[in-house]
Design an enzyme around this catalytic site. Structure first.
Site, PDB file in Angstrom:
ATOM      1  N   CYS A 279       1.776 -10.800 -15.149  1.00 13.09           N
ATOM      2  CA  CYS A 279       0.707 -10.526 -16.129  1.00 13.09           C
ATOM      3  C   CYS A 279       1.290  -9.980 -17.413  1.00 13.09           C
ATOM      4  O   CYS A 279       1.915  -8.906 -17.412  1.00 13.09           O
ATOM      5  CB  CYS A 279      -0.294  -9.534 -15.539  1.00 13.09           C
ATOM      6  SG  CYS A 279      -1.587  -9.072 -16.713  1.00 13.09           S
TER       7      CYS A 279
ATOM      8  N   LYS B 276     -23.852 -17.807 -19.414  1.00  8.72           N
ATOM      9  CA  LYS B 276     -23.315 -17.424 -18.101  1.00  8.72           C
ATOM     10  C   LYS B 276     -24.374 -17.583 -17.030  1.00  8.72           C
ATOM     11  O   LYS B 276     -24.139 -18.171 -15.976  1.00  8.72           O
ATOM     12  CB  LYS B 276     -22.800 -15.985 -18.112  1.00  8.72           C
ATOM     13  CG  LYS B 276     -22.283 -15.549 -16.736  1.00  8.72           C
ATOM     14  CD  LYS B 276     -22.221 -14.062 -16.564  1.00  8.72           C
ATOM     15  CE  LYS B 276     -23.599 -13.526 -16.296  1.00  8.72           C
ATOM     16  NZ  LYS B 276     -23.650 -12.164 -15.825  1.00  8.72           N
TER      17      LYS B 276
ATOM     18  N   CYS C  66      -8.608  -4.976 -12.309  1.00  5.32           N
ATOM     19  CA  CYS C  66      -8.333  -5.217 -13.726  1.00  5.32           C
ATOM     20  C   CYS C  66      -9.490  -4.669 -14.559  1.00  5.32           C
ATOM     21  O   CYS C  66     -10.234  -5.397 -15.209  1.00  5.32           O
ATOM     22  CB  CYS C  66      -8.115  -6.708 -13.971  1.00  5.32           C
ATOM     23  SG  CYS C  66      -7.316  -7.070 -15.543  1.00  5.32           S
TER      24      CYS C  66
ATOM     25  N   CYS D   1      -2.907  -1.562 -12.948  1.00  8.04           N
ATOM     26  CA  CYS D   1      -1.773  -2.495 -12.954  1.00  8.04           C
ATOM     27  C   CYS D   1      -0.759  -2.176 -11.860  1.00  8.04           C
ATOM     28  O   CYS D   1      -0.183  -3.087 -11.266  1.00  8.04           O
ATOM     29  CB  CYS D   1      -1.093  -2.499 -14.322  1.00  8.04           C
ATOM     30  SG  CYS D   1      -2.166  -3.080 -15.660  1.00  8.04           S
TER      31      CYS D   1
ATOM     32  N   CYS E  88      -1.795  -3.849  -8.747  1.00  4.36           N
ATOM     33  CA  CYS E  88      -2.169  -5.260  -8.880  1.00  4.36           C
ATOM     34  C   CYS E  88      -1.067  -6.191  -8.380  1.00  4.36           C
ATOM     35  O   CYS E  88       0.109  -6.018  -8.716  1.00  4.36           O
ATOM     36  CB  CYS E  88      -2.490  -5.572 -10.346  1.00  4.36           C
ATOM     37  SG  CYS E  88      -2.998  -7.287 -10.600  1.00  4.36           S
TER      38      CYS E  88
END
Length: 188
Positions: free
Chosen positions: A182, A96, A166, A173, A176
């Site tokens: 999702c 990363k 998230c 949720c 969101c």
């Protein structure tokens, strides 16, 4: 540019398992001391530790920073490597970080930088054909289908989303904007 690239790499190394504000403070303190390859090589471990504290795993990072800086001086003339393959050979630098370093320091997108947020969200949204076990598997799976011109954006977008909405535990949720599409929102 060479000093900037070195500072980018050090900031990435410090940022692992550390809140952004803490990393920023450590980088500010390092820059006040003249953050160059030579200045870090001349600094003793105790001083470096005092400067970067309280970054996560600061004792290990002191070792990694000193080892990596010595390698950069000896093998790369004080600059950072310009390939992911070489970057991940440095102590304390994972895939990363290497991909982010390529993007930020060299303005080259060699792959997707996948951290815990990108890994978690990609699996929750079913952006991977089958569930992936670790960030490296997720990177490979995402690179198979995501258009290359979006590779540099996905990390920035999903990290913020993963920190604010998230969440790993108790995702928000109900707040969101993706809740209708999702798959995880229906299960959580």
């Amino acid at each position: 540019p060479q000093v900037r690239r070195y500072q980018v790499l050090l900031a990435l190394m410090l940022s692992s398992q550390t809140k952004d504000q803490v990393t920023s403070g450590a980088m500010l303190r390092l820059r006040r001391r003249g953050l160059t390859v030579d200045s870090v090589l001349q600094m003793d471990d105790e001083t470096l530790g005092q400067i970067i504290y309280p970054v996560g795993f600061w004792r290990n990072k002191v070792k990694y920073i000193k080892q990596t800086t010595a390698i950069l001086k000896q093998k790369y003339g004080g600059d950072i490597p310009s390939t992911v393959e070489e970057l991940v050979q440095l102590p304390g630098v994972g895939p990363k970080m290497a991909h982010l370093a390529m993007h930020i320091a060299w303005d080259s997108v060699a792959g997707i930088a996948v951290d815990t947020h990108v890994h978690r969200i990609s699996n929750r949204l079913k952006w991977v054909k089958k569930e992936t076990k670790n960030p490296e598997e997720t990177r490979v799976a995402l690179e198979e289908w995501l258009p290359r011109d979006l590779w540099k954006e996905i990390n920035w977008l999903l990290v913020g989303f993963g920190q604010q909405t998230c969440l790993p535990v108790n995702p928000r949720c109900s707040q969101c904007l993706n809740q209708d599409i999702c798959p995880a929102a229906k299960r959580l």
